[in-house]
Structure formats: C-alpha cells, structure tokens
Scaffold this motif. Structure first.
Motif, PDB file in Angstrom:
ATOM      1  N   VAL A 183      -7.318  -2.080  -5.430  1.00  0.00           N
ATOM      2  CA  VAL A 183      -8.026  -0.942  -6.022  1.00  0.00           C
ATOM      3  C   VAL A 183      -8.717  -0.130  -4.944  1.00  0.00           C
ATOM      4  O   VAL A 183      -8.727   1.110  -4.970  1.00  0.00           O
ATOM      5  CB  VAL A 183      -9.023  -1.432  -7.090  1.00  0.00           C
ATOM      6  CG1 VAL A 183      -9.871  -0.282  -7.619  1.00  0.00           C
ATOM      7  CG2 VAL A 183      -8.279  -2.112  -8.238  1.00  0.00           C
ATOM      8  N   GLN A 184      -9.316  -0.815  -3.965  1.00  0.00           N
ATOM      9  CA  GLN A 184      -9.989  -0.115  -2.876  1.00  0.00           C
ATOM     10  C   GLN A 184      -9.043   0.843  -2.159  1.00  0.00           C
ATOM     11  O   GLN A 184      -9.429   1.972  -1.795  1.00  0.00           O
ATOM     12  CB  GLN A 184     -10.557  -1.123  -1.879  1.00  0.00           C
ATOM     13  CG  GLN A 184     -11.309  -0.475  -0.714  1.00  0.00           C
ATOM     14  CD  GLN A 184     -11.798  -1.491   0.309  1.00  0.00           C
ATOM     15  OE1 GLN A 184     -11.298  -2.616   0.370  1.00  0.00           O
ATOM     16  NE2 GLN A 184     -12.775  -1.111   1.110  1.00  0.00           N
ATOM     17  N   LEU A 185      -7.802   0.445  -1.975  1.00  0.00           N
ATOM     18  CA  LEU A 185      -6.824   1.250  -1.251  1.00  0.00           C
ATOM     19  C   LEU A 185      -6.067   2.211  -2.169  1.00  0.00           C
ATOM     20  O   LEU A 185      -5.173   2.921  -1.713  1.00  0.00           O
ATOM     21  CB  LEU A 185      -5.829   0.336  -0.526  1.00  0.00           C
ATOM     22  CG  LEU A 185      -6.418  -0.573   0.553  1.00  0.00           C
ATOM     23  CD1 LEU A 185      -5.339  -1.470   1.150  1.00  0.00           C
ATOM     24  CD2 LEU A 185      -7.102   0.245   1.651  1.00  0.00           C
ATOM     25  N   ASN A 186      -6.420   2.230  -3.444  1.00  0.00           N
ATOM     26  CA  ASN A 186      -5.758   3.107  -4.422  1.00  0.00           C
ATOM     27  C   ASN A 186      -4.256   2.853  -4.471  1.00  0.00           C
ATOM     28  O   ASN A 186      -3.453   3.788  -4.623  1.00  0.00           O
ATOM     29  CB  ASN A 186      -6.054   4.586  -4.125  1.00  0.00           C
ATOM     30  CG  ASN A 186      -5.697   5.492  -5.292  1.00  0.00           C
ATOM     31  OD1 ASN A 186      -5.749   5.092  -6.451  1.00  0.00           O
ATOM     32  ND2 ASN A 186      -5.301   6.716  -4.994  1.00  0.00           N
ATOM     33  N   GLN A 187      -3.873   1.596  -4.351  1.00  0.00           N
ATOM     34  CA  GLN A 187      -2.461   1.227  -4.394  1.00  0.00           C
ATOM     35  C   GLN A 187      -2.058   0.681  -5.763  1.00  0.00           C
ATOM     36  O   GLN A 187      -0.935   0.210  -5.936  1.00  0.00           O
ATOM     37  CB  GLN A 187      -2.167   0.183  -3.303  1.00  0.00           C
ATOM     38  CG  GLN A 187      -2.313   0.725  -1.897  1.00  0.00           C
ATOM     39  CD  GLN A 187      -2.109  -0.338  -0.832  1.00  0.00           C
ATOM     40  OE1 GLN A 187      -2.066  -1.552  -1.127  1.00  0.00           O
ATOM     41  NE2 GLN A 187      -1.982   0.086   0.421  1.00  0.00           N
ATOM     42  N   HIS A 188      -2.948   0.795  -6.728  1.00  0.00           N
ATOM     43  CA  HIS A 188      -2.684   0.266  -8.057  1.00  0.00           C
ATOM     44  C   HIS A 188      -2.315   1.398  -9.007  1.00  0.00           C
ATOM     45  O   HIS A 188      -2.495   2.575  -8.712  1.00  0.00           O
ATOM     46  CB  HIS A 188      -3.935  -0.436  -8.591  1.00  0.00           C
ATOM     47  CG  HIS A 188      -5.067   0.504  -8.863  1.00  0.00           C
ATOM     48  ND1 HIS A 188      -5.659   1.269  -7.867  1.00  0.00           N
ATOM     49  CD2 HIS A 188      -5.732   0.831 -10.012  1.00  0.00           C
ATOM     50  CE1 HIS A 188      -6.618   1.993  -8.381  1.00  0.00           C
ATOM     51  NE2 HIS A 188      -6.678   1.765  -9.681  1.00  0.00           N
ATOM     52  N   ILE A 189      -1.786   1.015 -10.157  1.00  0.00           N
ATOM     53  CA  ILE A 189      -1.644   1.921 -11.284  1.00  0.00           C
ATOM     54  C   ILE A 189      -2.323   1.266 -12.474  1.00  0.00           C
ATOM     55  O   ILE A 189      -2.422   0.035 -12.563  1.00  0.00           O
ATOM     56  CB  ILE A 189      -0.169   2.245 -11.606  1.00  0.00           C
ATOM     57  CG1 ILE A 189       0.627   0.965 -11.864  1.00  0.00           C
ATOM     58  CG2 ILE A 189       0.456   3.054 -10.486  1.00  0.00           C
ATOM     59  CD1 ILE A 189       2.040   1.194 -12.318  1.00  0.00           C
ATOM     60  N   GLY A 190      -2.827   2.082 -13.395  1.00  0.00           N
ATOM     61  CA  GLY A 190      -3.484   1.519 -14.568  1.00  0.00           C
ATOM     62  C   GLY A 190      -4.628   0.601 -14.195  1.00  0.00           C
ATOM     63  O   GLY A 190      -5.423   0.885 -13.304  1.00  0.00           O
ATOM     64  N   LYS A 191      -4.683  -0.534 -14.871  1.00  0.00           N
ATOM     65  CA  LYS A 191      -5.738  -1.520 -14.652  1.00  0.00           C
ATOM     66  C   LYS A 191      -5.181  -2.775 -14.004  1.00  0.00           C
ATOM     67  O   LYS A 191      -4.068  -3.219 -14.328  1.00  0.00           O
ATOM     68  CB  LYS A 191      -6.388  -1.897 -15.986  1.00  0.00           C
ATOM     69  CG  LYS A 191      -7.196  -0.796 -16.606  1.00  0.00           C
ATOM     70  CD  LYS A 191      -8.533  -0.608 -15.927  1.00  0.00           C
ATOM     71  CE  LYS A 191      -9.466  -1.753 -16.224  1.00  0.00           C
ATOM     72  NZ  LYS A 191     -10.812  -1.551 -15.648  1.00  0.00           N
ATOM     73  N   VAL A 192      -5.973  -3.368 -13.122  1.00  0.00           N
ATOM     74  CA  VAL A 192      -5.625  -4.640 -12.485  1.00  0.00           C
ATOM     75  C   VAL A 192      -6.407  -5.738 -13.189  1.00  0.00           C
ATOM     76  O   VAL A 192      -7.646  -5.758 -13.153  1.00  0.00           O
ATOM     77  CB  VAL A 192      -5.950  -4.608 -10.982  1.00  0.00           C
ATOM     78  CG1 VAL A 192      -5.660  -5.958 -10.346  1.00  0.00           C
ATOM     79  CG2 VAL A 192      -5.149  -3.512 -10.295  1.00  0.00           C
ATOM     80  N   GLY A 193      -5.700  -6.618 -13.874  1.00  0.00           N
ATOM     81  CA  GLY A 193      -6.338  -7.691 -14.633  1.00  0.00           C
ATOM     82  C   GLY A 193      -6.611  -8.913 -13.770  1.00  0.00           C
ATOM     83  O   GLY A 193      -5.953  -9.142 -12.748  1.00  0.00           O
ATOM     84  N   VAL A 194      -7.587  -9.715 -14.211  1.00  0.00           N
ATOM     85  CA  VAL A 194      -7.937 -10.961 -13.529  1.00  0.00           C
ATOM     86  C   VAL A 194      -8.043 -12.065 -14.584  1.00  0.00           C
ATOM     87  O   VAL A 194      -8.823 -11.949 -15.532  1.00  0.00           O
ATOM     88  CB  VAL A 194      -9.272 -10.842 -12.767  1.00  0.00           C
ATOM     89  CG1 VAL A 194      -9.640 -12.181 -12.122  1.00  0.00           C
ATOM     90  CG2 VAL A 194      -9.194  -9.751 -11.717  1.00  0.00           C
ATOM     91  N   LEU A 195      -7.239 -13.102 -14.440  1.00  0.00           N
ATOM     92  CA  LEU A 195      -7.326 -14.257 -15.329  1.00  0.00           C
ATOM     93  C   LEU A 195      -8.455 -15.156 -14.849  1.00  0.00           C
ATOM     94  O   LEU A 195      -8.472 -15.581 -13.693  1.00  0.00           O
ATOM     95  CB  LEU A 195      -6.012 -15.029 -15.345  1.00  0.00           C
ATOM     96  CG  LEU A 195      -4.787 -14.288 -15.889  1.00  0.00           C
ATOM     97  CD1 LEU A 195      -3.574 -15.203 -15.833  1.00  0.00           C
ATOM     98  CD2 LEU A 195      -5.032 -13.787 -17.301  1.00  0.00           C
ATOM     99  N   CYS A 196      -9.388 -15.438 -15.738  1.00  0.00           N
ATOM    100  CA  CYS A 196     -10.538 -16.283 -15.387  1.00  0.00           C
ATOM    101  C   CYS A 196     -10.298 -17.707 -15.877  1.00  0.00           C
ATOM    102  O   CYS A 196      -9.845 -18.554 -15.133  1.00  0.00           O
ATOM    103  CB  CYS A 196     -11.809 -15.653 -15.948  1.00  0.00           C
ATOM    104  SG  CYS A 196     -12.157 -14.017 -15.214  1.00  0.00           S
ATOM    105  N   LEU A 197     -10.547 -17.983 -17.158  1.00  0.00           N
ATOM    106  CA  LEU A 197     -10.214 -19.310 -17.696  1.00  0.00           C
ATOM    107  C   LEU A 197      -8.828 -19.353 -18.312  1.00  0.00           C
ATOM    108  O   LEU A 197      -8.254 -20.439 -18.464  1.00  0.00           O
ATOM    109  CB  LEU A 197     -11.249 -19.722 -18.750  1.00  0.00           C
ATOM    110  CG  LEU A 197     -12.605 -20.180 -18.207  1.00  0.00           C
ATOM    111  CD1 LEU A 197     -13.564 -20.488 -19.346  1.00  0.00           C
ATOM    112  CD2 LEU A 197     -12.457 -21.398 -17.296  1.00  0.00           C
TER     113      LEU A 197
END
Length: 446
Positions: free
Chosen positions: A404-418
């Motif tokens: 995200v910092q480098l603006n290399q994503h599209i849409g949302k970047v999800g994170v699996l926690c549990l």
C-alpha cells in the motif's frame, strides 16, 4: 493457540465462548515506542520503509471498560493510516495515545510502549462490558473506525462532529490488525452474512468514508445523473466510490495511473477512465497553481469530450498533487469533497475559480454510525461488492502495508488474523449464490 481461540474457531456456542478464559496476551501488529526516532535519527529522509517499524508479536490484553467489547478478529485490512503510523508521520501516533490518556479513567490504558494498529476489523464478539446492551457474545460484527463519546452532545447530532472523536487503531490503541481487538459497542455494525471475513473487513474505513462523502447528507449529496470525477478509481476508496456513483444513478469518471488499473476501473463500472499521464500528472503540479490550471484544462476537455459536461462532484483524497486541479475542473456551483491528502497536506490552488464560480470544498472524515450502518446495508443487499484483491496472513502484515505504501495495490489488501484461510465466515450461502460470485468478487483475490 489459546483456549478461547480454539473455541471460537470450532464454531462453539456463545455459552462455550463465554466459559473459555480470555488470554492474558495476544498476537498483534504493533509499533514500539523505542522506534519513534528510527527514520529521523538515522538521517533516512528518503524511503521510510514501513517494514522497519511494523512488528508482529505478543501484547498484553487490556481490562475491559463497561461500554466495550472484546472481538476475536477474523480478518482486517490495510489502510493508508497504517502507513502513516509506521512512518511516524505526520506525527508519531504515540503522541495521540499519550494525549488521549490524559483524559484519565479508562483512557489511560491506551498509553503503552506499544501501539496495536488497524482501523478495520470483522470478527466474533467474545466479551461484552457491563454497560453493553445491544450486543451479545457470539455476534458476528464489523467495526466502524469512528471512536466517539456517546455522552457528548454533538455526538447525538453527528458522531463525526464530536470534539472527542478519534480514529480507532490510529489515534487509539488495540486496533484490528491483531488476533483480538477492543472496541466500543457504539462502533459495531452487523456483519453482512453472505460475505467472508476478509470481504467484510474491507468495508468500514473505505466503504463508510466513500458513503459519507458522496451519499450522506453532510457530504456532496450526490443525486441521479451527477457526473463524479474520482481520483484513484481502482484503489480502496475509489473502488467503492465508483460503485456508489453507479448504484446511485450517476456517471463515474475515474483517474488512474496505469492501464492495468484502468481495466479494473472499467470492470467496477467507470463510464470514462483517464490515465493521469494524459493530463500531465507525471510531474507534481501541486506547488504551482498555474500548472494545476493547465492540467485542469486538459482534464476538463477530456471529460467534456466524453460525457458532454463538467463534473458536479470531485471525489478527492490524493491531496497536494491533485487538489488544485480538482478545484479548477469541478463545474460552477459544484463540490470538491475531500477526506485525505496522501501526497501531502499543504494544498495550493487558484482561489478565483473557487469564489467566482461559487464552488464548494467539503471536508469529510470516516462516517457516523448511522451512515456506516446504511453503507453495510447496501453490501448486505448485494448493491455494492467488496474489493479485496489480495490477502496476507497477519505474520506478513508489514509486506501488505509496504504494498500500500508503494501504491502497488488495487482495491483493498486484506489481512487474515484468526481466520486460517480466505472464504470463511459465510453464514448466508443461499444469498451469496443468488447474488453470484462474479458480482461479489470484481477483483479476483490473488
């Protein structure tokens, strides 16, 4: 794995969840106070790589206040405020925690040598405070990032007008990028039952913010037929803005930075997609109002050629690099609605085009609880789709944030926690089947 986590992941009843002991510590993505000077002290004024300061490890579980819940976080997502936090810009978020703690009482818990980040979360309520009335252990919820004082008078009109309003997981501790999170009951919204955990976790910050900016009565108040210019139309905010414009009967004109992102914007529903290179945005016109006007003339000509009119609304969150263009290009009497400044906070623009053409600049921030609930309802009806493009495990949250910092994503970047894998948490498979996987996943998860 602690007993409570095992119980939640097994699909146990609320009674069984209540009987399982709350762990004394839990795993979380966090900053450490000793890293506050890591970039400045080293003389590193170039690339402030967030991977240097984002840690994943154990932190202590706080005591629960009467109006709070403990949430077993199944999934979260990365927002740009996590980038700011990890860079300690524009201020160290430890300053926010220390300032909040000065209120005394329960606020003092937030002043710790660690800061658990994350302003999005979807999960299961595992504990409720003695003053919580509308939520129960076992409820599946998403968490609004608007952290407000419900005893303040302004909150009864609009929670975002509260002097005490804070951004959860940015200006408070114990946010959503963790196995467990602590939130106020006034932040909770029912999770759309047909969405997975990571899909639902992508809604609150970007979905709620875009809803308030465009649809809410304190935003631009978009109406049918409005032409809306959307900067960053393939990003998290922009992807939801495009869908809200189309769902509301408007014309979406998106600006993106590459052909790959242009394809995404078209898939989301943009009527017109413009590569920023077409309007001379390869160089930053932010410091020069004359350059902004020139770029605005080029952009305006393209929009009029494609749709025949100037935009009624400009959806702004880029800031310094685009703000002067936005003020120029919006039509007479139109509105520039802004919620952020990812390229810088100090904006330069030619004020003549604002006052003489009766334009408006509207500041917008997150969403109040009613707006968040209305936004989630649209997701629940299948009118708006989640825009998760990639999913990372919590252990790799630094890499996710770097993307995200480098603006290399599209849409949302999800994170699996549990949640052990993507695609879990769907409790209304029939509704999901009726809406359709293709509709619900406009950006294929990579």
């Amino acid at each position: 794995m602690d007993d409570l986590t095992k119980t939640v992941l097994s699909g146990a009843s609320p009674e069984e969840i209540e009987r399982a002991p709350l762990p004394s510590h839990f795993t979380a993505a966090h900053l450490r106070v000793e890293d506050e000077g890591v970039f400045g002290d080293s003389g590193d004024i170039g690339d402030k790589d967030v991977r240097r300061t984002l840690h994943v490890g154990a932190v202590r579980m706080p005591e629960l206040a009467p109006d709070e819940v403990v949430l077993a976080v199944m999934a979260s997502s990365v927002n740009y405020n996590t980038v700011w936090s990890a860079k300690f810009e524009p201020l160290s978020t430890f300053r926010f925690l220390r300032s909040y703690a000065k209120q005394g009482g329960w606020a003092t818990r937030h002043d710790q040598p660690f800061h658990v980040l994350g302003s999005d979360a979807a999960g299961v309520v595992v504990r409720v405070g003695s003053g919580v009335r509308r939520w129960r252990v076992g409820d599946h919820v998403i968490v609004s990032p608007a952290y407000v004082d419900d005893q303040e008078a302004a909150t009864q009109s609009d929670g975002m007008l509260s002097e005490a309003q804070l951004a959860w997981g940015f200006e408070t501790n114990y946010g959503g990028l963790a196995h467990y999170a602590v939130a106020r009951a006034s932040q909770l919204v029912p999770k759309p039952a047909h969405l997975s955990w990571e899909e639902a976790a992508s809604i609150p910050v970007c979905g709620g913010t875009a809803y308030r900016m465009l649809v809410g009565d304190r935003g631009a108040r978009m109406k049918q037929g409005d032409i809306v210019l959307i900067w960053g139309a393939s990003g998290g905010l922009g992807s939801y803005a495009v869908q809200l414009v189309k769902n509301g009967g408007g014309t979406a004109v998106g600006v993106v930075g590459s052909e790959r992102k242009a394809q995404i914007a078209r898939k989301l529903g943009c009527d017109v997609v413009i590569n920023r290179e077409e309007i001379g945005l390869g160089d930053d016109p932010g410091e020069d109002p004359e350059q902004a006007v020139k770029a605005g003339r080029r952009l305006g000509a393209i929009i009029r050629r494609e749709v025949g009119e100037d935009p009624h609304i400009v959806f702004e969150h880029v800031g310094r690099a685009t703000f002067g263009i936005s003020v120029f290009v919006v039509r007479r009497g139109g509105a520039v609605v802004t919620c952020g400044s990812s390229t810088g906070y100090h904006h330069s623009f030619d004020n003549r085009y604002l006052w003489m053409r009766l334009k408006r600049i509207i500041g917008s921030h997150i969403a109040n609880l009613q707006e968040m609930t209305e936004c989630a309802r649209l997701f629940g009806q299948g009118k708006i789709a989640p825009v998760v493009s990639r999913v990372y495990p919590l252990a790799e949250v630094a890499e996710a944030t770097r993307l995200v910092q480098l603006n290399q994503h599209i849409g949302k970047v999800g994170v699996l926690c549990l949640a052990p894998e993507p695609g879990l948490g769907i409790t209304a498979p029939g509704l999901r089947a009726r809406i359709g996987e293709e509709t619900l996943r406009p950006l294929a998860i990579q």
